[in-house]
Write an enzyme that holds these catalytic residues in place. Sequence first.
Site, PDB file in Angstrom:
ATOM      1  N   GLU A 252      58.400  30.189  27.077  1.00  0.00           N
ATOM      2  CA  GLU A 252      57.509  29.057  27.380  1.00  0.00           C
ATOM      3  C   GLU A 252      58.339  28.093  28.214  1.00  0.00           C
ATOM      4  O   GLU A 252      59.182  27.368  27.682  1.00  0.00           O
ATOM      5  CB  GLU A 252      57.061  28.352  26.092  1.00  0.00           C
ATOM      6  N   CYS A 286      55.864  19.843  28.826  1.00  0.00           N
ATOM      7  CA  CYS A 286      55.655  20.814  29.911  1.00  0.00           C
ATOM      8  C   CYS A 286      54.188  20.908  30.316  1.00  0.00           C
ATOM      9  O   CYS A 286      53.877  21.484  31.348  1.00  0.00           O
ATOM     10  CB  CYS A 286      56.219  22.171  29.530  1.00  0.00           C
TER      11      CYS A 286
END
Length: 481
Positions: A252, A286
């Site tokens: 990720e 993010c």
Amino acid sequence: MSAKGIFNQCIVAGEFIDSEDGATNSVCNPFDASIIATVPKLGEQQIHQAIESAHSAQQSWRNTTPQARRAILRKWHDLLLEAKEQIADLIVTEQGKPRAETLGEVAYSAAYIDLYADEAIRLNGETIPAAFPNADVTIEYEPVGVVGIITPWNFPIAMFLRKVAPALAAGCTCIVKPDENTPLSALLAVKLGLEAGIPPGVVNVVTGDGPMIGKILCESNKVNKISFTGSVEVGKILARQSADTLKRVTLELGGDAPFIVFDDANLDAALDGLMVAKFRNMGQTCVCANRVLVQKSVLDSFTSKLTDAVKSMKRGSGFDEGVSIGPMIHEGALNKSIGVCERAVEQGATLVTGGKKDDAHSTIMEPTILSNVKPDMEVAQQELFAPIVTLIPFETEEEALEIANDTKFGLASYFYSESAKRIFRVKNALQYGMVGVNTGVVSSALAPFGGIKESGYGREGSRHGILEYCNMKYTNINHNG
Ligand code: ADP
């Protein structure tokens, strides 16, 4: 609870340990830079011991019934929620985000345990028609084994539990390395996990040198999988280091989320969505809106509403009532973000507000708006990880999509429109792993979080998240004669 036991030692094989040579790393409060704890800087031999511990615990943990794993996970979930105020305080102290957000992070984290406690008993396989006479074909999901987990600082407990909960539910054991800035909430969580009945060795927490620990985990034959959340650069290193053992890897990584406001959007709703998608955790996530694309016909009115909202954000310690902007994680992040704003202005962007340190708190960056940003400017070409809105004007839907997709990343994306036809067209055209339509929120334990392109691969959350920790086994049973 002894402070020493929770905060100053690692957890290996169910024991609280120091580093073999007494070396430590300091953990600082990002708001005032005070040292709040020291954690061990483990040596290489100790990382191998942690792997050995997870490896030894693997067989008996995978042989527990799914109901037994569910019961332990449920107990862990309850203990975490009982301690939610303490954990929320700890996250504010080590990470800096406002306390309302840290309480939200605890609830969000607990939701992963809640989900995966139940997924443990629903890890159903399949039987499928056999292609052979007198045969049965079955598919089962087995735990991948020992998992090396490396987590970042921006959601110290959520990123940890989003990986550990499905790993445990699937029957895996793990070695976790939390970020050096924020190891304390993970240590506290595992302390509670041991109290909930997680057997020794099933979850080991190691602290110390990231590159050294990562290399050992990736190269070990006894580690079967790596799960990482962090930068693209480190994700690529881990993928390379895992190549020789052909380990499964879940990555990720970064994002470059476009947030598109079309002229047929509800502008007030778009503003609310943007404030959440941009300023959560001071822009240090993010999935934060990284480029805000606004159609020219609504640019002025949207900019004016946005400026009012941004100027009214209260700044201060995450513990202070009503604060929505706390400190940046460290001085390096703060100075980098200010430099990015200065260069953007040199390159022709307009500073609407912010762009500097808060006058009263030197660790805080003023929430910032830059307008007249062009897609090719440096500020629009990087993941900002800061409370900076870059307003990029566009004329047509086609142009907006071209700008939005022109990035190496593919994690989250957002857009606002009230037109049904446009909603389908745009969501189909966005090259992203996640799309938020008329919302600034995409994260949920029940949904498969994850990206494409250089944002990584693999999914976390939902049933897809537990399958990341499972190997599929297909069996062909010939029962002839
Ligand atoms: P950020 O730039 O946001 O700090 P990083 O990717 O550098 O993100 O860090 C995320 C996690 O990766 C942290 O736990 C950090 O210690 C760890 N890390 C950093 N470098 C390496 C490496 N070379 N190998 C393994 N882990 C690493």
